[in-house]
Design a protein around this motif. Structure first.
Motif, mmCIF file in Angstrom:
data_model
loop_
_atom_site.group_PDB
_atom_site.id
_atom_site.type_symbol
_atom_site.label_atom_id
_atom_site.label_comp_id
_atom_site.label_asym_id
_atom_site.label_seq_id
_atom_site.Cartn_x
_atom_site.Cartn_y
_atom_site.Cartn_z
ATOM 1 N N PRO A 5 0.837 -1.210 0.000
ATOM 2 C CA PRO A 5 0.000 0.000 0.000
ATOM 3 C C PRO A 5 0.866 1.252 0.000
ATOM 4 O O PRO A 5 2.058 1.211 0.336
ATOM 5 C CB PRO A 5 -0.785 -0.126 1.309
ATOM 6 N N LEU A 6 0.263 2.379 -0.359
ATOM 7 C CA LEU A 6 0.988 3.646 -0.363
ATOM 8 C C LEU A 6 1.104 4.181 1.054
ATOM 9 O O LEU A 6 0.138 4.178 1.811
ATOM 10 C CB LEU A 6 0.271 4.669 -1.248
ATOM 11 N N MET A 7 2.305 4.650 1.400
ATOM 12 C CA MET A 7 2.499 5.314 2.684
ATOM 13 C C MET A 7 2.401 6.825 2.513
ATOM 14 O O MET A 7 1.854 7.519 3.365
ATOM 15 C CB MET A 7 3.855 4.931 3.271
ATOM 16 N N ILE A 8 2.937 7.330 1.388
ATOM 17 C CA ILE A 8 2.873 8.768 1.107
ATOM 18 C C ILE A 8 2.479 8.979 -0.351
ATOM 19 O O ILE A 8 2.956 8.280 -1.245
ATOM 20 C CB ILE A 8 4.229 9.451 1.363
ATOM 21 N N GLU A 9 1.598 9.937 -0.569
ATOM 22 C CA GLU A 9 1.267 10.373 -1.928
ATOM 23 C C GLU A 9 1.215 11.898 -1.936
ATOM 24 O O GLU A 9 0.518 12.504 -1.130
ATOM 25 C CB GLU A 9 -0.068 9.802 -2.376
ATOM 26 N N THR A 10 2.005 12.507 -2.811
ATOM 27 C CA THR A 10 1.967 13.964 -2.959
ATOM 28 C C THR A 10 1.423 14.311 -4.334
ATOM 29 O O THR A 10 1.717 13.629 -5.318
ATOM 30 C CB THR A 10 3.368 14.603 -2.783
ATOM 31 N N LYS A 11 0.611 15.372 -4.384
ATOM 32 C CA LYS A 11 0.037 15.845 -5.651
ATOM 33 C C LYS A 11 0.250 17.345 -5.762
ATOM 34 O O LYS A 11 -0.321 18.128 -4.980
ATOM 35 C CB LYS A 11 -1.467 15.520 -5.723
ATOM 36 N N ASN A 12 1.108 17.741 -6.681
ATOM 37 C CA ASN A 12 1.341 19.160 -6.994
ATOM 38 C C ASN A 12 1.628 20.006 -5.749
ATOM 39 O O ASN A 12 1.076 21.096 -5.578
ATOM 40 C CB ASN A 12 0.134 19.737 -7.748
ATOM 41 N N VAL A 13 2.496 19.500 -4.890
ATOM 42 C CA VAL A 13 2.843 20.197 -3.647
ATOM 43 C C VAL A 13 3.784 21.365 -3.929
ATOM 44 O O VAL A 13 4.801 21.213 -4.612
ATOM 45 C CB VAL A 13 3.490 19.224 -2.644
ATOM 46 N N THR A 14 3.456 22.542 -3.405
ATOM 47 C CA THR A 14 4.329 23.711 -3.532
ATOM 48 C C THR A 14 4.537 24.328 -2.148
ATOM 49 O O THR A 14 3.758 24.102 -1.228
ATOM 50 C CB THR A 14 3.745 24.788 -4.461
ATOM 51 N N LYS A 15 5.609 25.125 -2.039
ATOM 52 C CA LYS A 15 5.857 25.881 -0.817
ATOM 53 C C LYS A 15 6.383 27.254 -1.182
ATOM 54 O O LYS A 15 7.365 27.379 -1.919
ATOM 55 C CB LYS A 15 6.876 25.157 0.078
ATOM 56 N N LYS A 16 5.698 28.293 -0.675
ATOM 57 C CA LYS A 16 6.102 29.677 -0.884
ATOM 58 C C LYS A 16 6.257 30.354 0.466
ATOM 59 O O LYS A 16 5.538 30.032 1.416
ATOM 60 C CB LYS A 16 5.049 30.433 -1.714
#
Length: 236
Positions: A5-16
């Motif tokens: 199974p997935l432990m982490i999934e990121t979708k289009n993560v940004t940081k400003k």
């Protein structure tokens, strides 16, 4: 065989962040997945956004936009109190600067997360893991009485005491000499394997990163490459 199974999934993560010069974009849209039990190294030059990404994945900071799902929970939509609860239940974090409490002994530092989590046998767990990291003879020593390698092993033991589902490590060998780096490296992967804990680490150490199942390379806040470890196949 069923897929992990997935432990982490990121979708289009940004940081400003906002600076005196205006808005600064530290991370551009990043998307990737990490399976349960996988070991992943985040690599790249200084200033590429590796540690920022690690902090977001662990819930130590908030995304500007995008989504992070950690073991099925929407990290991006939780408040600080909810993220703290999630970290306490599922996450271990090894800081580059150790972040040990100077007024507590090695044993007490290791016990701390277990006590916060309300585990009834915190002292026994801490003593057991001190043996695993080879520091049972240093249990009553304070951080300033320990070498850098010993402090890092205490930090690793502290991160593992609650048997987290996922462990984040920021430059776990960055402050260590080659002998202690090797000890910490072996310890990380041994504990990871024995506990079936997902491991995500930031490192400049190519030897360490090549031991991971996969490498995520970052450049100027962008994820530019996802490379699996090369498997060595012996011939006849």
């Amino acid at each position: 065989m069923s897929q992990a199974p997935l432990m982490i999934e990121t979708k289009n993560v940004t940081k400003k962040v906002t600076t005196n010069e205006g808005e600064l974009q530290i991370l551009h849209p990043i998307s990737f997945q990490v399976k349960a039990g996988e070991s992943v190294a985040v690599i790249g030059a200084s200033g590429s956004g590796k540690s920022t990404l690690l902090g977001l994945l662990a819930g130590l900071d908030e995304v500007s936009t995008g989504e992070i799902t950690l073991d099925g929970e929407p990290l991006h939509s939780l408040d600080e109190e909810q993220r703290a609860r999630l970290r306490g239940e599922k996450v271990g974090f090894i800081f580059q600067s150790f972040m040990l409490v100077q007024s507590l002994t090695a044993l007490e530092n290791i016990m701390l997360p277990a006590e916060i989590a309300g585990l009834p046998n915190a002292k026994k767990l801490a003593n057991d893991i001190l043996v695993k990291v080879g520091l049972e003879h240093r249990a009553q020593h304070f951080p300033n009485q320990l070498s850098g390698g010993e402090q890092q092993r205490v930090a690793i033991a502290r991160a593992f005491i609650t048997n987290p589902k996922i462990l984040f490590a920021d430059e776990p060998t960055g402050n260590l000499d080659s002998v202690n780096s090797k000890k910490v490296e072996d310890l990380l992967f041994a504990l990871n394997k024995n506990s079936d804990t997902t491991l995500i680490l930031v490192t400049h150490d190519s030897q360490l990163s090549e031991k991971c199942d996969r490498q995520l390379r970052m450049t100027a806040g962008e994820l530019v490459e996802q490379q699996p470890r090369l498997k060595v196949v012996s011939g006849d």
